[in-house]
Design a protein around this motif. Sequence first.
Motif, PDB file in Angstrom:
ATOM      1  N   VAL A  84     -73.088 -17.927 -28.346  1.00  0.00           N
ATOM      2  CA  VAL A  84     -72.516 -16.750 -27.688  1.00  0.00           C
ATOM      3  C   VAL A  84     -72.618 -16.984 -26.180  1.00  0.00           C
ATOM      4  CG1 VAL A  84     -72.704 -14.273 -27.285  1.00  0.00           C
ATOM      5  CG2 VAL A  84     -73.165 -15.197 -29.562  1.00  0.00           C
ATOM      6  N   ARG A  85     -71.456 -16.965 -25.522  1.00  0.00           N
ATOM      7  CA  ARG A  85     -71.452 -17.175 -24.069  1.00  0.00           C
ATOM      8  C   ARG A  85     -72.010 -15.960 -23.336  1.00  0.00           C
ATOM      9  NH1 ARG A  85     -65.236 -18.889 -24.074  1.00  0.00           N
ATOM     10  NH2 ARG A  85     -65.391 -17.515 -25.904  1.00  0.00           N
ATOM     11  N   ARG A  86     -72.816 -16.227 -22.303  1.00  0.00           N
ATOM     12  CA  ARG A  86     -73.408 -15.132 -21.541  1.00  0.00           C
ATOM     13  C   ARG A  86     -72.602 -14.800 -20.282  1.00  0.00           C
ATOM     14  NH1 ARG A  86     -79.881 -16.430 -21.507  1.00  0.00           N
ATOM     15  NH2 ARG A  86     -79.189 -18.538 -20.973  1.00  0.00           N
ATOM     16  N   SER A  87     -71.665 -15.653 -19.928  1.00  0.00           N
ATOM     17  CA  SER A  87     -70.868 -15.400 -18.716  1.00  0.00           C
ATOM     18  C   SER A  87     -69.393 -15.577 -19.052  1.00  0.00           C
ATOM     19  CB  SER A  87     -71.277 -16.359 -17.594  1.00  0.00           C
ATOM     20  OG  SER A  87     -71.186 -17.700 -18.022  1.00  0.00           O
ATOM     21  N   GLY A  88     -68.791 -14.544 -19.641  1.00  0.00           N
ATOM     22  CA  GLY A  88     -67.381 -14.576 -19.992  1.00  0.00           C
ATOM     23  C   GLY A  88     -67.122 -15.128 -21.369  1.00  0.00           C
ATOM     24  N   GLY A  89     -66.499 -14.365 -22.201  1.00  0.00           N
ATOM     25  CA  GLY A  89     -66.158 -14.817 -23.550  1.00  0.00           C
ATOM     26  C   GLY A  89     -67.155 -14.420 -24.609  1.00  0.00           C
ATOM     27  N   GLY A  90     -68.271 -13.786 -24.216  1.00  0.00           N
ATOM     28  CA  GLY A  90     -69.291 -13.415 -25.189  1.00  0.00           C
ATOM     29  C   GLY A  90     -68.802 -12.409 -26.215  1.00  0.00           C
ATOM     30  N   SER A  91     -67.954 -11.482 -25.798  1.00  0.00           N
ATOM     31  CA  SER A  91     -67.449 -10.474 -26.740  1.00  0.00           C
ATOM     32  C   SER A  91     -66.621 -11.116 -27.847  1.00  0.00           C
ATOM     33  CB  SER A  91     -66.608  -9.441 -25.988  1.00  0.00           C
ATOM     34  OG  SER A  91     -67.399  -8.733 -25.064  1.00  0.00           O
ATOM     35  N   ALA A  92     -65.817 -12.114 -27.483  1.00  0.00           N
ATOM     36  CA  ALA A  92     -65.019 -12.819 -28.495  1.00  0.00           C
ATOM     37  C   ALA A  92     -65.914 -13.609 -29.439  1.00  0.00           C
ATOM     38  CB  ALA A  92     -64.024 -13.746 -27.801  1.00  0.00           C
ATOM     39  N   ASP A  93     -66.977 -14.206 -28.895  1.00  0.00           N
ATOM     40  CA  ASP A  93     -67.914 -14.957 -29.745  1.00  0.00           C
ATOM     41  C   ASP A  93     -68.592 -14.021 -30.745  1.00  0.00           C
ATOM     42  OD1 ASP A  93     -67.314 -17.236 -28.281  1.00  0.00           O
ATOM     43  OD2 ASP A  93     -68.999 -16.972 -26.904  1.00  0.00           O
TER      44      ASP A  93
END
Length: 378
Positions: A84-93
Motif C-alpha cells: 500500500v503506497r503511503r504517498s499517492g495511490g494508497g486508496s487504489a491499493d
Amino acid sequence: MAAVARRRLWRLVLALTGGLTVTGELPRGGCVVVANHSSHADTAALLAALPGRCAPRVAAAADYWFAGGWRPAVGRALAAAFPVRRSGGGSADMARAVALLRAGHAVVVYPEGTRGRGAPGRFRSGAFRLAEAAGVPVVPVGIAGTADLLPKHGRLRRAHVAVRFGAPLPPDPEAARAEVARLAALPVPPPGAALRRAAARIARSRTGLALVVAWSLAEAVVWPLVPELLLFALVVAAPRAGVRLVPAAVLASMLGGLCTLALGAAGAAPPAPLVTDRMRAAVAEQTAAEGALAVRHQPLSGIPFKVYAAEAGRAGVDPLPFLGAAVTHRGLRIAAVGTACTLLGVALRRRPERYARVVATGCGLFAVGLALVVAAWA
C-alpha cells in the motif's frame, strides 16, 4: 495452509521470546482488523493470534517492504503482506483488498500509517473506507508488549506480548482509535499467569483428557515418566479438572499394567528406559515371595509399575488379584498426588503468576529424584 503455517511459526517464536496472551475472538467472515503499531513485531503477534480460517492479509508500506531487495519476499512469505503506497495511490491499493474481504479474509491495517510511540495517533480513513466498500465490520485490536520485545530501531529482547480483540465496530475512525487505545493500555498479564491459563485450557479440554490417558497407559508399558508429572502441570492450573483427570490416569495406568502383564506372560519384553537389572531382580524376588501383593512395594520403591506388571506376567500371577493390589497401592498413590495438586492449584488461584515457577520447581525436583532412584538401583 499457508496461514496456519504462519500462525504456528509466529506462536512458536513468541513462545520462545516471552509468551503470548490472546483475549477475545474474531468474528466469522471478512473483516478489517485495525490495530496500534509500535513495532515490527506487531504483525508477528497478530498473525499468531488470528485464526488460520480467516487467512489474514496485511497491508504493508510499499516504500519500506516492497522497495526491492529481500524485503518483498520476506513480507509475502512470512507476513502475507500486500503493498500500500503511503504517498499517492494508497486508496487504489486498498480498494483492491475488497475482493479479499468479500472472500472471507481478514485484512490487517495499521491506520496510523507508521510505527508510533505510546498511545495511538490519528487514524487515517483508508481502512474504514475499505470496510464500508466491502460491507464488513471493523475489528479493533490492542497490542501490548511488542515495543518491549522489538523496540523501534532496537534489538530483539524477551517480553510477554498481549493481543486483545474488541467487539466489531462500524467504520468510524475516532471510535476505533479510542477502542484500540483502551485495549492496548490494559496491563500485560505476567508470563506465569498466561502459561497457567494455557495449561488450564488444555486440562479442561478433551485433548487434555486424551493426553493423560495416553501418557498413563504408555507409562505402564514403555514410557519412563510417571503420569503424576503430567497431572501436576495440568491439575495445578485447573484444580476442578482433577475430578476427571485423576481417575482417568488411574484407570489408564491399570489398563497399561494389564497389557504389560499379558506381554510378560507371553514372553515379550518391550523396551523399558531407565529400568536396571537390579530393579528387575528385586521385583522378581518380591513376586516369587508374595505373588500379586508384590506390587504393594512399588509406590515407595521407585521401581516403575511396568516392572512389577511384567514380572507378574512371567511368574504366572493371576491378573485379577494383581489388578486389585495395583489399584489399592499404585492407584492410591496417583490419587494422593492428584489431590495434593488440586489443593496446590486452589492455593495458587490468587497468585497465578507463580504457576510457571511452581511447575518448573516441581519438574526440577522430579528430575533430581528420578536420577537418584536410577542411581540407587544401578
